[in-house]
Write an enzyme that holds these catalytic residues in place. Sequence first.
Site, mmCIF file in Angstrom:
data_model
loop_
_atom_site.group_PDB
_atom_site.id
_atom_site.type_symbol
_atom_site.label_atom_id
_atom_site.label_comp_id
_atom_site.label_asym_id
_atom_site.label_seq_id
_atom_site.Cartn_x
_atom_site.Cartn_y
_atom_site.Cartn_z
ATOM 1 N N ALA A 76 0.878 -1.223 0.023
ATOM 2 C CA ALA A 76 -0.059 -0.166 0.084
ATOM 3 C C ALA A 76 0.759 1.247 0.046
ATOM 4 O O ALA A 76 0.286 2.449 0.342
ATOM 5 C CB ALA A 76 -0.855 -0.196 1.092
ATOM 6 N N SER A 77 2.345 1.056 -0.118
ATOM 7 C CA SER A 77 3.177 2.277 -0.457
ATOM 8 C C SER A 77 2.730 3.322 -1.423
ATOM 9 O O SER A 77 2.795 4.488 -1.459
ATOM 10 C CB SER A 77 4.644 2.114 -0.132
ATOM 11 O OG SER A 77 4.733 1.048 -1.304
ATOM 12 N N ARG A 78 2.522 2.649 -2.524
ATOM 13 C CA ARG A 78 2.422 3.136 -3.888
ATOM 14 C C ARG A 78 1.375 2.678 -4.770
ATOM 15 O O ARG A 78 0.513 1.655 -4.347
ATOM 16 C CB ARG A 78 3.874 2.628 -4.719
ATOM 17 C CG ARG A 78 4.892 3.164 -4.096
ATOM 18 C CD ARG A 78 6.237 2.869 -5.157
ATOM 19 N NE ARG A 78 6.525 1.791 -5.065
ATOM 20 C CZ ARG A 78 6.580 0.626 -6.119
ATOM 21 N NH1 ARG A 78 6.275 1.029 -7.117
ATOM 22 N NH2 ARG A 78 6.849 -0.522 -5.990
ATOM 23 N N ILE A 108 -3.510 -0.103 -15.583
ATOM 24 C CA ILE A 108 -3.874 1.162 -14.704
ATOM 25 C C ILE A 108 -2.546 2.167 -14.345
ATOM 26 O O ILE A 108 -1.414 1.350 -14.342
ATOM 27 C CB ILE A 108 -4.103 0.610 -13.071
ATOM 28 C CG1 ILE A 108 -5.223 -0.681 -13.475
ATOM 29 C CG2 ILE A 108 -4.524 1.695 -12.296
ATOM 30 C CD1 ILE A 108 -6.763 -0.061 -13.775
ATOM 31 N N ASP A 143 8.064 -8.052 4.142
ATOM 32 C CA ASP A 143 8.019 -8.655 2.640
ATOM 33 C C ASP A 143 6.886 -9.853 2.584
ATOM 34 O O ASP A 143 7.270 -10.931 3.427
ATOM 35 C CB ASP A 143 9.378 -9.114 2.374
ATOM 36 C CG ASP A 143 9.706 -9.964 1.052
ATOM 37 O OD1 ASP A 143 8.659 -10.405 0.529
ATOM 38 O OD2 ASP A 143 10.771 -10.205 0.836
ATOM 39 N N ASN A 194 -2.633 -7.092 -2.435
ATOM 40 C CA ASN A 194 -2.215 -6.407 -3.602
ATOM 41 C C ASN A 194 -1.003 -6.318 -4.010
ATOM 42 O O ASN A 194 -0.754 -6.049 -5.008
ATOM 43 C CB ASN A 194 -2.968 -5.041 -3.257
ATOM 44 C CG ASN A 194 -2.338 -3.822 -4.116
ATOM 45 O OD1 ASN A 194 -2.700 -3.628 -5.311
ATOM 46 N ND2 ASN A 194 -1.041 -3.175 -3.815
ATOM 47 N N TYR A 251 4.515 -13.541 -14.863
ATOM 48 C CA TYR A 251 3.567 -12.743 -14.452
ATOM 49 C C TYR A 251 2.279 -13.168 -14.676
ATOM 50 O O TYR A 251 1.214 -13.266 -13.674
ATOM 51 C CB TYR A 251 3.727 -11.339 -14.927
ATOM 52 C CG TYR A 251 2.732 -10.367 -14.415
ATOM 53 C CD1 TYR A 251 3.013 -9.744 -13.056
ATOM 54 C CD2 TYR A 251 1.636 -9.818 -15.242
ATOM 55 C CE1 TYR A 251 2.245 -8.915 -12.611
ATOM 56 C CE2 TYR A 251 0.718 -8.964 -14.627
ATOM 57 C CZ TYR A 251 0.911 -8.507 -13.124
ATOM 58 O OH TYR A 251 -0.024 -7.568 -12.759
ATOM 59 N N LYS A 282 -0.865 -14.498 -12.017
ATOM 60 C CA LYS A 282 -2.174 -13.832 -11.758
ATOM 61 C C LYS A 282 -3.266 -14.728 -12.121
ATOM 62 O O LYS A 282 -4.255 -14.781 -11.647
ATOM 63 C CB LYS A 282 -2.139 -12.729 -12.715
ATOM 64 C CG LYS A 282 -1.216 -11.447 -12.125
ATOM 65 C CD LYS A 282 -1.617 -11.001 -10.941
ATOM 66 C CE LYS A 282 -0.666 -9.918 -10.222
ATOM 67 N NZ LYS A 282 -0.845 -9.401 -8.977
ATOM 68 N N SER A 294 -5.083 -9.777 -12.369
ATOM 69 C CA SER A 294 -4.809 -9.014 -13.459
ATOM 70 C C SER A 294 -5.543 -9.502 -14.567
ATOM 71 O O SER A 294 -6.015 -10.562 -14.770
ATOM 72 C CB SER A 294 -3.331 -8.787 -13.869
ATOM 73 O OG SER A 294 -3.180 -8.369 -15.006
#
Length: 246
Positions: free
Chosen positions: A12-14, A187, A62, A89, A154, A158, A141
Amino acid sequence: MTSLKTVIITGASRGIGRSIAELLANNGYNILINYNNSERIAFDLYNKLKSEGLSVKLFKADVSRRDEVCSMMEYCIKEFGSIDVLINNAGISQEKLFIDITDKDFDDIININLKGVFYCCQEALKYILPKKRGKIINISSIWGIVGASCEVHYSASKAGIIGFTKALSKELGPSNIQVNCIAPGIIKTDMLSSYTEDELSNLQNNTPLMRLGDPSDIASCALFLASSHSDFITGQIISPNGGFVI
Ligand code: NAP
């Protein structure tokens, strides 16, 4: 029935996680902001929300390390007394030709994107299951649905989250715990930094709503899934993507 109150948001930092944290904090939830490397901006977010009188805590972990995830859940219980909603997330991406993906590339993506979800769910459920009420929201995703060229590892991580969500929702339904998945389209976050302007405008032009997504488009979906308005929804994959994948 009192509403679910305390939410853990990983990564949730970015980007998307940050937007979810801001929206949910402003809607009265207790928020645990998780970050890993981006300490300064995570603290900036924490201080901003705190100065607005909102109920927030911050924890570095982490998600690919079970011991750190376990400590994060213990911290949430110590500070807020419960865990009601878990939003998985945190994630990383990488663009590479399939033949160039190394063992380390593959492990890094799977360990953070998929195993991190496994660790967070297991450790959070120690506290959620006995209450027989709670929600888990996993961020997948569109590439987990349709697959992305040059992002095989990736896409696999997902797609794994989608199968994980469906299976866990069946197992936890009788315990009154909803497990759903958001599969965002494209996004505008740091994750798009490897795309050229041309690639971005091409993606935009191929989106029926003619724009790329904003993190707030995902946050509003997370707010709905965290709320009692979604109490009869479980095992679902909701894809806010502007019509890019229909
Ligand atoms: P972002 O801006 O790059 O942010 C990623 C976040 O994940 C950061 O807060 C980062 O925290 C955190 N993170 C990464 N590794 C972590 C770890 N090991 N432990 C804890 N946190 C970790 O990406 P984003 O676009 O917001 O993506 C958020 C989620 O949405 C990801 O799961 C991504 O796959 C998914 N998604 C994104 C898009 C898109 O177009 N942007 C589309 C579909 C799905 P630190 O910086 O503090 O390490």
